[in-house]
Design a protein around this motif. Structure first.
Motif, PDB file in Angstrom:
ATOM      1  N   MET A  27       0.803  -1.215   0.000  1.00 12.81           N
ATOM      2  CA  MET A  27       0.000   0.000   0.000  1.00 12.81           C
ATOM      3  C   MET A  27       0.839   1.270   0.000  1.00 12.81           C
ATOM      4  N   ASP A  28       2.161   1.132  -0.117  1.00  8.55           N
ATOM      5  CA  ASP A  28       3.053   2.287  -0.095  1.00  8.55           C
ATOM      6  C   ASP A  28       2.947   3.066   1.223  1.00  8.55           C
ATOM      7  N   HIS A  29       2.686   2.342   2.303  1.00  9.38           N
ATOM      8  CA  HIS A  29       2.537   2.974   3.616  1.00  9.38           C
ATOM      9  C   HIS A  29       3.891   3.315   4.212  1.00  9.38           C
ATOM     10  N   GLU A  30       3.942   4.479   4.868  1.00  9.79           N
ATOM     11  CA  GLU A  30       5.184   4.887   5.529  1.00  9.79           C
ATOM     12  C   GLU A  30       5.390   4.151   6.855  1.00  9.79           C
ATOM     13  N   TYR A  35       3.674  -6.170  16.507  1.00  8.63           N
ATOM     14  CA  TYR A  35       3.056  -6.436  17.796  1.00  8.63           C
ATOM     15  C   TYR A  35       3.230  -7.911  18.128  1.00  8.63           C
ATOM     16  N   ARG A  36       3.204  -8.194  19.416  1.00  7.91           N
ATOM     17  CA  ARG A  36       3.009  -9.582  19.822  1.00  7.91           C
ATOM     18  C   ARG A  36       1.722  -9.658  20.631  1.00  7.91           C
ATOM     19  N   GLN A  37       1.048 -10.801  20.486  1.00  8.68           N
ATOM     20  CA  GLN A  37      -0.239 -10.986  21.141  1.00  8.68           C
ATOM     21  C   GLN A  37      -0.187 -12.216  22.017  1.00  8.68           C
ATOM     22  N   ASP A  38      -0.474 -12.034  23.290  1.00 11.42           N
ATOM     23  CA  ASP A  38      -0.482 -13.132  24.240  1.00 11.42           C
ATOM     24  C   ASP A  38      -1.803 -13.135  24.987  1.00 11.42           C
ATOM     25  N   PRO A  39      -2.314 -14.324  25.312  1.00 11.71           N
ATOM     26  CA  PRO A  39      -3.600 -14.409  26.024  1.00 11.71           C
ATOM     27  C   PRO A  39      -3.578 -13.599  27.309  1.00 11.71           C
ATOM     28  N   GLY A  40      -4.605 -12.803  27.504  1.00 11.81           N
ATOM     29  CA  GLY A  40      -4.716 -12.014  28.722  1.00 11.81           C
ATOM     30  C   GLY A  40      -3.911 -10.729  28.727  1.00 11.81           C
ATOM     31  N   LEU A  41      -3.046 -10.566  27.722  1.00 14.49           N
ATOM     32  CA  LEU A  41      -2.205  -9.359  27.677  1.00 14.49           C
ATOM     33  C   LEU A  41      -2.531  -8.468  26.485  1.00 14.49           C
ATOM     34  N   GLY A  42      -3.342  -8.940  25.593  1.00 12.80           N
ATOM     35  CA  GLY A  42      -3.685  -8.151  24.416  1.00 12.80           C
ATOM     36  C   GLY A  42      -2.506  -8.013  23.474  1.00 12.80           C
ATOM     37  N   LEU A  43      -2.520  -6.960  22.680  1.00 16.34           N
ATOM     38  CA  LEU A  43      -1.438  -6.696  21.738  1.00 16.34           C
ATOM     39  C   LEU A  43      -0.468  -5.704  22.364  1.00 16.34           C
ATOM     40  N   ARG A  44       0.802  -6.018  22.265  1.00 17.57           N
ATOM     41  CA  ARG A  44       1.825  -5.118  22.783  1.00 17.57           C
ATOM     42  C   ARG A  44       2.786  -4.766  21.664  1.00 17.57           C
ATOM     43  N   LEU A  45       3.110  -3.486  21.582  1.00 16.92           N
ATOM     44  CA  LEU A  45       3.951  -2.983  20.505  1.00 16.92           C
ATOM     45  C   LEU A  45       5.413  -3.277  20.786  1.00 16.92           C
ATOM     46  N   ILE A  46       6.073  -3.899  19.807  1.00 18.34           N
ATOM     47  CA  ILE A  46       7.483  -4.236  19.958  1.00 18.34           C
ATOM     48  C   ILE A  46       8.342  -3.109  19.352  1.00 18.34           C
ATOM     49  N   TYR A  47       8.130  -2.830  18.086  1.00 18.73           N
ATOM     50  CA  TYR A  47       8.832  -1.770  17.361  1.00 18.73           C
ATOM     51  C   TYR A  47       7.896  -1.203  16.307  1.00 18.73           C
ATOM     52  N   PHE A  48       8.162   0.028  15.911  1.00 19.09           N
ATOM     53  CA  PHE A  48       7.515   0.540  14.717  1.00 19.09           C
ATOM     54  C   PHE A  48       8.514   1.356  13.900  1.00 19.09           C
ATOM     55  N   SER A  49       8.158   1.571  12.663  1.00 19.24           N
ATOM     56  CA  SER A  49       9.019   2.300  11.738  1.00 19.24           C
ATOM     57  C   SER A  49       8.167   3.292  10.967  1.00 19.24           C
ATOM     58  N   TYR A  50       8.618   4.542  10.890  1.00 18.05           N
ATOM     59  CA  TYR A  50       7.835   5.560  10.197  1.00 18.05           C
ATOM     60  C   TYR A  50       8.453   5.936   8.853  1.00 18.05           C
ATOM     61  N   LYS A  55      13.407   3.636  12.878  1.00 18.68           N
ATOM     62  CA  LYS A  55      12.700   2.732  13.780  1.00 18.68           C
ATOM     63  C   LYS A  55      12.559   3.384  15.148  1.00 18.68           C
ATOM     64  N   GLU A  56      11.527   2.958  15.849  1.00 17.13           N
ATOM     65  CA  GLU A  56      11.302   3.436  17.208  1.00 17.13           C
ATOM     66  C   GLU A  56      10.940   2.238  18.074  1.00 17.13           C
ATOM     67  N   LYS A  57      11.425   2.225  19.301  1.00 12.80           N
ATOM     68  CA  LYS A  57      11.057   1.161  20.227  1.00 12.80           C
ATOM     69  C   LYS A  57       9.622   1.342  20.687  1.00 12.80           C
ATOM     70  N   GLY A  58       8.973   0.195  20.835  1.00 16.87           N
ATOM     71  CA  GLY A  58       7.651   0.196  21.429  1.00 16.87           C
ATOM     72  C   GLY A  58       7.746  -0.091  22.916  1.00 16.87           C
ATOM     73  N   ASP A  59       6.781  -0.809  23.424  1.00 17.16           N
ATOM     74  CA  ASP A  59       6.727  -1.084  24.862  1.00 17.16           C
ATOM     75  C   ASP A  59       7.606  -2.249  25.306  1.00 17.16           C
ATOM     76  N   ILE A  60       7.856  -3.193  24.391  1.00 17.08           N
ATOM     77  CA  ILE A  60       8.596  -4.399  24.781  1.00 17.08           C
ATOM     78  C   ILE A  60       9.668  -4.749  23.746  1.00 17.08           C
ATOM     79  N   PRO A  61      10.666  -3.899  23.532  1.00 16.44           N
ATOM     80  CA  PRO A  61      11.655  -4.163  22.488  1.00 16.44           C
ATOM     81  C   PRO A  61      12.768  -5.141  22.879  1.00 16.44           C
ATOM     82  N   GLU A  62      12.856  -5.455  24.164  1.00 12.50           N
ATOM     83  CA  GLU A  62      13.989  -6.274  24.621  1.00 12.50           C
ATOM     84  C   GLU A  62      13.965  -7.647  23.956  1.00 12.50           C
ATOM     85  N   GLY A  63      15.117  -8.036  23.431  1.00  8.94           N
ATOM     86  CA  GLY A  63      15.238  -9.336  22.781  1.00  8.94           C
ATOM     87  C   GLY A  63      14.886  -9.320  21.309  1.00  8.94           C
ATOM     88  N   TYR A  64      14.497  -8.143  20.809  1.00  9.14           N
ATOM     89  CA  TYR A  64      14.096  -8.005  19.401  1.00  9.14           C
ATOM     90  C   TYR A  64      14.884  -6.888  18.727  1.00  9.14           C
TER      91      TYR A  64
END
Lengths: 113, 110
Positions: A27-30, A35-50, A55-64
């Motif tokens: 889609m030519d998106h910038e 995200y990773r999704q775990d039961p009971g925790l919903g979706l958590r942002l790992i990294y994003f790129s604009y 790149k920018e770190k999300g909430d749980i970037p450790e190990g990635y």
């Protein structure tokens, strides 16, 4: 139609392996997200790129880490996979400006043994 | 936490009934979105409501937003078996970070 494609639907890896999860959008998106999704925790942002090579770190970037060498492709890298990284991984993309909705891929269910 | 929190966690209704799920949050937001996820698949965007809006409709969906109470509700009218899925609210204040709740699992019994 809009499409976000994740390279693998299911993946089984061994502890300590380096793992690459690939995501491609047509889609030519910038903006692209992992995200990773775990039961009971919903979706958590790992990294994003604009933008390419940005790149920018999300909430749980450790190990990635991530790589965005081309606009359409955003890769998530598990440097040394561990069992607590067993999860559903979801890639998403978004355009700029007032278009705020995310388009998701189908997900990669990763099992680390 | 910037996550939304959906309520109830699970909901089971008969086909034809209405389904209501709620999302509460703690921070200020620019907009709130609702997404749907079929089992084991990615999320699909349903509807977006901005912080200066109170209600929006899309087909059988009705979303309300009360910023004073920091809550939103999603109403699905005349539910169908095909509506069986998990529903998530997603909060955004900057436009590039979206905080998802833990979801409501909806089962529509034929």
């Amino acid at each position: 139609d809009v499409k976000v494609t994740q390279s693998s639907r299911y993946l089984v890896k061994r502890t300590g392996e380096k793992v690459f999860l690939e995501c491609v959008q047509d889609m030519d998106h910038e903006n692209m997200f992992w995200y990773r999704q775990d039961p009971g925790l919903g979706l958590r942002l790992i990294y994003f790129s604009y933008d390419v090579k940005m790149k920018e770190k999300g909430d749980i970037p450790e190990g990635y880490s991530v790589s965005r060498e081309k606009k359409e492709r955003f890769s998530l890298i598990l440097e040394s996979a561990s069992t607590n990284q067993t999860s559903m991984y979801l890639c998403a993309s978004r355009g700029t400006g007032s278009v705020l909705k995310l388009f998701f891929g189908s997900g990669t269910q990763l099992s680390v043994l | 936490s910037q996550q939304g929190e959906e309520d109830p966690q699970a909901l089971s209704i008969q086909e034809g009934e209405n389904a209501t799920m709620n999302c509460s949050y703690k921070t200020s937001i620019n907009n709130l979105q609702w997404y749907r996820q079929n089992s084991g698949r990615g999320l699909v965007h349903l509807i977006l409501i901005r912080s200066n809006e109170r209600e929006k409709h899309s087909g059988r969906l009705r979303v309300t937003l009360d910023t004073s109470k920091k809550s939103s509700s999603l109403l699905i009218t005349a539910s169908r078996a095909a509506d069986t899925a998990s529903y998530f609210c997603a909060l955004s204040n900057t436009g590039n970070q979206f905080y998802f709740g833990t979801g409501t699992s909806l089962t529509v019994i034929p």
